[in-house]
Motif scaffolding. Structure first.
Motif, PDB file in Angstrom:
ATOM      1  N   ARG A   3       0.805  -1.221   0.000  1.00 41.37           N
ATOM      2  CA  ARG A   3       0.000   0.000   0.000  1.00 41.37           C
ATOM      3  C   ARG A   3       0.840   1.274   0.000  1.00 41.37           C
ATOM      4  O   ARG A   3       0.356   2.344  -0.357  1.00 41.37           O
ATOM      5  CB  ARG A   3      -0.907   0.010   1.243  1.00 41.37           C
ATOM      6  CG  ARG A   3      -1.978  -1.050   1.237  1.00 41.37           C
ATOM      7  CD  ARG A   3      -2.561  -1.276   2.626  1.00 41.37           C
ATOM      8  NE  ARG A   3      -3.000  -0.066   3.286  1.00 41.37           N
ATOM      9  CZ  ARG A   3      -4.214   0.470   3.153  1.00 41.37           C
ATOM     10  NH1 ARG A   3      -5.107  -0.115   2.369  1.00 41.37           N
ATOM     11  NH2 ARG A   3      -4.549   1.558   3.807  1.00 41.37           N
ATOM     12  N   GLN A   4       2.099   1.181   0.410  1.00 40.75           N
ATOM     13  CA  GLN A   4       2.921   2.376   0.593  1.00 40.75           C
ATOM     14  C   GLN A   4       4.163   2.319  -0.304  1.00 40.75           C
ATOM     15  O   GLN A   4       4.528   1.274  -0.834  1.00 40.75           O
ATOM     16  CB  GLN A   4       3.371   2.481   2.068  1.00 40.75           C
ATOM     17  CG  GLN A   4       2.258   2.274   3.075  1.00 40.75           C
ATOM     18  CD  GLN A   4       1.296   3.442   3.155  1.00 40.75           C
ATOM     19  OE1 GLN A   4       1.583   4.548   2.675  1.00 40.75           O
ATOM     20  NE2 GLN A   4       0.129   3.225   3.758  1.00 40.75           N
ATOM     21  N   ASN A   5       4.797   3.467  -0.457  1.00 44.67           N
ATOM     22  CA  ASN A   5       6.111   3.579  -1.120  1.00 44.67           C
ATOM     23  C   ASN A   5       6.110   3.064  -2.564  1.00 44.67           C
ATOM     24  O   ASN A   5       7.086   2.465  -3.021  1.00 44.67           O
ATOM     25  CB  ASN A   5       7.185   2.822  -0.314  1.00 44.67           C
ATOM     26  CG  ASN A   5       7.264   3.280   1.135  1.00 44.67           C
ATOM     27  OD1 ASN A   5       7.291   4.471   1.412  1.00 44.67           O
ATOM     28  ND2 ASN A   5       7.286   2.331   2.059  1.00 44.67           N
ATOM     29  N   ARG A   6       5.019   3.303  -3.279  1.00 47.00           N
ATOM     30  CA  ARG A   6       4.936   2.784  -4.654  1.00 47.00           C
ATOM     31  C   ARG A   6       6.030   3.354  -5.546  1.00 47.00           C
ATOM     32  O   ARG A   6       6.609   2.626  -6.373  1.00 47.00           O
ATOM     33  CB  ARG A   6       3.562   3.107  -5.240  1.00 47.00           C
ATOM     34  CG  ARG A   6       3.335   2.499  -6.619  1.00 47.00           C
ATOM     35  CD  ARG A   6       1.965   2.827  -7.160  1.00 47.00           C
ATOM     36  NE  ARG A   6       1.840   4.249  -7.487  1.00 47.00           N
ATOM     37  CZ  ARG A   6       0.756   4.799  -8.030  1.00 47.00           C
ATOM     38  NH1 ARG A   6      -0.311   4.049  -8.258  1.00 47.00           N
ATOM     39  NH2 ARG A   6       0.716   6.084  -8.305  1.00 47.00           N
TER      40      ARG A   6
ATOM     41  N   ASP B 222       6.165  -1.236   4.023  1.00 47.37           N
ATOM     42  CA  ASP B 222       4.754  -0.933   4.290  1.00 47.37           C
ATOM     43  C   ASP B 222       4.518  -0.776   5.797  1.00 47.37           C
ATOM     44  O   ASP B 222       3.879   0.188   6.247  1.00 47.37           O
ATOM     45  CB  ASP B 222       3.881  -2.080   3.780  1.00 47.37           C
ATOM     46  CG  ASP B 222       2.946  -1.645   2.672  1.00 47.37           C
ATOM     47  OD1 ASP B 222       3.283  -0.681   1.956  1.00 47.37           O
ATOM     48  OD2 ASP B 222       1.891  -2.266   2.507  1.00 47.37           O
TER      49      ASP B 222
ATOM     50  N   LYS C 181       6.074   2.420   7.216  1.00 47.42           N
ATOM     51  CA  LYS C 181       5.344   3.629   6.827  1.00 47.42           C
ATOM     52  C   LYS C 181       4.001   3.712   7.555  1.00 47.42           C
ATOM     53  O   LYS C 181       3.592   4.794   8.011  1.00 47.42           O
ATOM     54  CB  LYS C 181       5.114   3.598   5.312  1.00 47.42           C
ATOM     55  CG  LYS C 181       4.471   4.853   4.736  1.00 47.42           C
ATOM     56  CD  LYS C 181       5.459   6.007   4.681  1.00 47.42           C
ATOM     57  CE  LYS C 181       4.847   7.229   3.996  1.00 47.42           C
ATOM     58  NZ  LYS C 181       4.809   7.075   2.533  1.00 47.42           N
ATOM     59  N   GLU C 182       3.329   2.594   7.715  1.00 49.33           N
ATOM     60  CA  GLU C 182       2.027   2.621   8.350  1.00 49.33           C
ATOM     61  C   GLU C 182       2.133   2.847   9.860  1.00 49.33           C
ATOM     62  O   GLU C 182       1.222   3.426  10.460  1.00 49.33           O
ATOM     63  CB  GLU C 182       1.247   1.347   8.016  1.00 49.33           C
ATOM     64  CG  GLU C 182       0.833   1.349   6.542  1.00 49.33           C
ATOM     65  CD  GLU C 182      -0.046   0.180   6.139  1.00 49.33           C
ATOM     66  OE1 GLU C 182      -0.279  -0.703   6.975  1.00 49.33           O
ATOM     67  OE2 GLU C 182      -0.493   0.176   4.982  1.00 49.33           O
TER      68      GLU C 182
ATOM     69  N   ASN D  50       2.386   6.521  10.013  1.00 53.21           N
ATOM     70  CA  ASN D  50       1.064   7.113   9.795  1.00 53.21           C
ATOM     71  C   ASN D  50       0.196   6.982  11.044  1.00 53.21           C
ATOM     72  O   ASN D  50      -0.558   7.898  11.390  1.00 53.21           O
ATOM     73  CB  ASN D  50       0.363   6.434   8.615  1.00 53.21           C
ATOM     74  CG  ASN D  50       1.019   6.766   7.284  1.00 53.21           C
ATOM     75  OD1 ASN D  50       1.821   7.698   7.190  1.00 53.21           O
ATOM     76  ND2 ASN D  50       0.688   6.001   6.255  1.00 53.21           N
TER      77      ASN D  50
ATOM     78  N   SER E   7      -6.912  10.898   2.617  1.00 52.49           N
ATOM     79  CA  SER E   7      -6.355  10.251   3.812  1.00 52.49           C
ATOM     80  C   SER E   7      -6.975   8.876   4.026  1.00 52.49           C
ATOM     81  O   SER E   7      -6.284   7.917   4.388  1.00 52.49           O
ATOM     82  CB  SER E   7      -6.603  11.130   5.046  1.00 52.49           C
ATOM     83  OG  SER E   7      -5.941  12.373   4.911  1.00 52.49           O
TER      84      SER E   7
ATOM     85  N   TYR F 146      -5.415   5.920   2.286  1.00 51.77           N
ATOM     86  CA  TYR F 146      -4.203   5.356   2.894  1.00 51.77           C
ATOM     87  C   TYR F 146      -4.519   4.479   4.097  1.00 51.77           C
ATOM     88  O   TYR F 146      -3.761   3.569   4.430  1.00 51.77           O
ATOM     89  CB  TYR F 146      -3.275   6.492   3.356  1.00 51.77           C
ATOM     90  CG  TYR F 146      -2.455   7.110   2.253  1.00 51.77           C
ATOM     91  CD1 TYR F 146      -1.177   6.628   1.959  1.00 51.77           C
ATOM     92  CD2 TYR F 146      -2.944   8.170   1.511  1.00 51.77           C
ATOM     93  CE1 TYR F 146      -0.413   7.197   0.961  1.00 51.77           C
ATOM     94  CE2 TYR F 146      -2.192   8.749   0.511  1.00 51.77           C
ATOM     95  CZ  TYR F 146      -0.918   8.264   0.227  1.00 51.77           C
ATOM     96  OH  TYR F 146      -0.173   8.823  -0.773  1.00 51.77           O
TER      97      TYR F 146
ATOM     98  N   ARG G  78      -0.072  13.857   4.163  1.00 51.76           N
ATOM     99  CA  ARG G  78      -0.209  14.034   2.708  1.00 51.76           C
ATOM    100  C   ARG G  78       0.195  15.442   2.260  1.00 51.76           C
ATOM    101  O   ARG G  78      -0.193  15.892   1.193  1.00 51.76           O
ATOM    102  CB  ARG G  78      -1.636  13.734   2.235  1.00 51.76           C
ATOM    103  CG  ARG G  78      -2.094  12.316   2.428  1.00 51.76           C
ATOM    104  CD  ARG G  78      -3.524  12.097   1.979  1.00 51.76           C
ATOM    105  NE  ARG G  78      -3.698  12.398   0.573  1.00 51.76           N
ATOM    106  CZ  ARG G  78      -4.421  13.414   0.098  1.00 51.76           C
ATOM    107  NH1 ARG G  78      -5.028  14.243   0.921  1.00 51.76           N
ATOM    108  NH2 ARG G  78      -4.541  13.605  -1.191  1.00 51.76           N
TER     109      ARG G  78
ATOM    110  N   SER H 231       0.737  16.687  -1.532  1.00 50.13           N
ATOM    111  CA  SER H 231      -0.060  15.968  -2.528  1.00 50.13           C
ATOM    112  C   SER H 231      -0.734  16.964  -3.459  1.00 50.13           C
ATOM    113  O   SER H 231      -1.240  17.999  -3.028  1.00 50.13           O
ATOM    114  CB  SER H 231      -1.141  15.115  -1.841  1.00 50.13           C
ATOM    115  OG  SER H 231      -0.551  14.140  -1.035  1.00 50.13           O
TER     116      SER H 231
END
Length: 623
Positions: A325-328, A417, A420-421, A424, A465, A468, A617, A620
């Protein structure tokens, strides 16, 4: 000389005869020779529309009523098709869009002529860009009154031709069935999308009513009067000639493009050699005919880490080790192979600039334009497949049976992931200057949401938000507008979702700005017994715009709203509204559970949550 004269006379007679035949054809005289006009029949064109819809498995027609289309609505109701009337025509189309996405059939909306149709334009364009198979039925002025100043008469065809795969204006009752069948097949074929059929009012009402409108009040005087009277009488007969003859109403074949065996084999070879492959799955993966569960099994068999976008969110469940879900951006720079499975290189992928030029790239898409978008500038596919994404993934998985992506690669991405989460989640625990932390609110909802929940996303900053934080529990459980970024989809999407899945908990994640577009649909939720839960992130601001506009241009002009009592609005429409502020933080879970209980008991609820601002974010883009 005599020969030339004879030839000339013969040609003249031939041309004259041919011209007369053409005129007779255009006036319907030839057709009327072999097909009867049943002047005593009480039947009407709306019945033909309803019969075709029923034969195609249509269960719902969404509408805002108007006299031009009443026969269609009445006939559909008699055949067991549920008529769902909304408070805005755009909502009717958004609801049909949601039904199309969730049911695998064509969504249907019917609206009246003129302003009824112009009110749908944004929603139809959204369906076009989201590739949703949708039939828009529109009323129109009578066949002889178009362009003559009739009520609500405009050139509707020109309006919808750029938005729809197919547009048609029915010119006689006998055309209704074949036109409907053709439109419904086109909507689902190739790249799915909206189609439009215009029904002049005299093609929908019974003969005896239409004949009154065509009737000449006084006896015609002079040759011109008699010609006009004959023309009107003939037009009426031709309008209904052969109208009630038995016709096939069953669905026509649907064409779905498929990858060739050679293309699949090339992709098998590329994937088998990859050490760091990544799949970017788009909404096309959820299209019929491949069941979503079969696609999930194929992805798990491949073992390749996946980024899921649009309708494909939830494809791998809530906590799959393959769902990243993160760092694409960083994953794409590191990948040695990228499979764009229905994902387009538009603004969401920086027009292809985020792709590593050293990566092997496989692109699969039903639409050739989307397949190769921006490939002339920032990226080049090694294999470009114009075909169905779902069936391609099944064939790829079958060809790679026994092969798995090296396990350290998805594990590494998943570790990123988790890191990062956690960060968050830390932001969710921070106190905002006032009101509640929006990230904390979203975490609470995500943890308490039922496993069968469908999430409808309608907003800017708050919804960004939520994307995410909130985790759809399964495939076809996330609805957002798509590439068009349309605000106002919430009421219609939720209505369509609740009708398709009445047993599911349906959540609308609203920004307070976007809520204004469809809050009136709480009346629709009440009348049609479709209880949903609306979570409103109320920061009294168009914050997605404000947080760029203020630092760049130094003004908050047009971005400010008020902390409006939206919960009272919901009460007024028959729902149950609740105001939630900082003083309610400790009992937030109890309030959410109470809202869930209210919806189970049949009452739509709105949680008006006063939220503060965070730097989540930050940076963004909103354009």
């Amino acid at each position: 000389m005599e020969m030339e004269i004879a030839t000339a006379l013969g040609c003249s007679v031939g041309f004259t005869f041919g011209g007369l035949v053409f005129v007779a054809y255009k006036l319907g005289l030839l057709y009327q020779l072999f097909h009867k006009t049943e002047t005593q029949s009480p039947r009407h064109g709306g019945e033909s529309v309803a019969e075709v819809l029923r034969a195609h498995g249509v269960k719902f027609v969404f509408t805002l009523v108007g006299g031009h289309i009443s026969p269609i609505l009445v006939a559909c109701e008699k055949l067991g098709i549920r008529i769902v009337d909304t408070r805005h025509e755009a909502t009717a189309v958004f609801a049909a869009d949601a039904v199309a996405r969730l049911s695998g059939t064509v969504g249907v909306a019917a609206v009246t002529a003129g302003p009824g149709l112009t009110n749908t334009v944004t929603a139809v364009k959204n369906a076009q860009m989201a590739e949703s198979p949708l039939l828009l039925i529109g009323g129109a002025a009578g066949t002889l009154l178009q362009g003559r100043g009739a009520l609500q008469d405009i050139d509707q065809m020109s309006l919808f031709k750029p938005l729809c795969k197919f547009c048609a204006s029915v010119r006689s009752v006998r055309e209704i069935v074949p036109t409907m069948r053709k439109a419904l097949a086109i909507a689902q074929s190739g790249t799915p999308g909206p189609v439009f059929i215009e029904f002049p009012i005299d093609t929908l009402y019974p003969f005896h009513l239409v004949s009154k409108e065509f009737g000449v009040k006084n006896s015609p005087k002079g040759i011109m009067g008699k010609v006009v009277t004959w023309y009107l009488h003939n037009h009426l007969k031709n309008l209904f000639a052969g109208a009630w003859e038995t016709r096939d109403v069953s669905p026509l074949p649907v064409h779905i493009p498929q990858a060739t065996d050679d293309q699949v084999q090339k992709c098998i070879e590329l994937v088998s050699r990859a050490k760091k492959p990544v799949i970017l799955l788009g909404s096309q993966a959820t299209l019929p005919p491949t069941p979503a569960d079969d696609i999930r099994v194929a992805l798990e068999s491949l073992g390749i880490p996946c980024f899921l976008g649009g309708m494909s969110r939830g494809m791998l469940g809530r906590n799959s080790p393959l769902h990243i879900r993160q760092n694409r951006k960083y994953a794409l720079k590191d990948a040695d192979l990228v499979l764009l499975a229905g994902t387009v290189c538009d603004f969401r992928l920086s027009y292809g600039r985020v792709l590593n030029r050293r990566s092997k790239i496989i692109a699969v898409n039903r639409d050739k334009t989307q397949l190769l978008k921006n490939s002339d500038m920032f990226w080049k596919p090694n294999v470009a497949v114009q075909g169905d994404v779902g069936s391609f993934l099944l064939r790829l998985s079958k060809g790679l049976m026994g092969h798995k992506c090296p396990e350290d690669w998805p594990q590494r991405l998943k570790a990123g992931d988790v890191t990062k989460e956690k960060a968050n989640r830390g932001k969710a625990d921070e106190k905002t200057d006032r009101h509640l932390n929006p990230l904390s609110v979203l975490h609470h909802v995500d943890e308490l949401m039922a496993d069968d929940s469908i999430i409808v996303a309608d907003g800017g900053d708050f919804v960004g938000s939520a994307a995410y934080i909130m985790r759809p529990r399964g495939p076809l459980r996330w609805l957002d507008p798509g590439a068009f970024g349309t605000l106002g989809v919430g009421g219609g999407f939720a209505l369509g979702a609740k009708l398709c899945r009445p047993e599911s908990e349906v959540w609308i994640i609203y920004g307070d700005g976007s809520l204004g577009y469809s809050v009136a649909e709480f009346d629709t939720f009440t009348r049609h017994k479709t209880p949903v839960i609306a979570l409103v992130g109320n920061d009294a601001c168009w914050n997605q715009i404000s947080r760029e506009q203020v630092p760049i241009l130094g003004s908050n002009v047009a971005c400010g709203l008020a902390f409006t009592d939206y919960h009272i609005v919901a009460d007024g429409y028959g729902g149950k509204g609740t105001l939630i502020g900082r003083e309610d933080e400790d009992k937030l879970d109890d309030i959410i559970k109470e809202a869930q209980k209210e919806t189970r008991e049949g009452r739509a609820t709105l949680l008006n949550v006063l939220i503060g601002k965070t730097n989540f974010r930050e940076g963004s883009i909103s354009v």
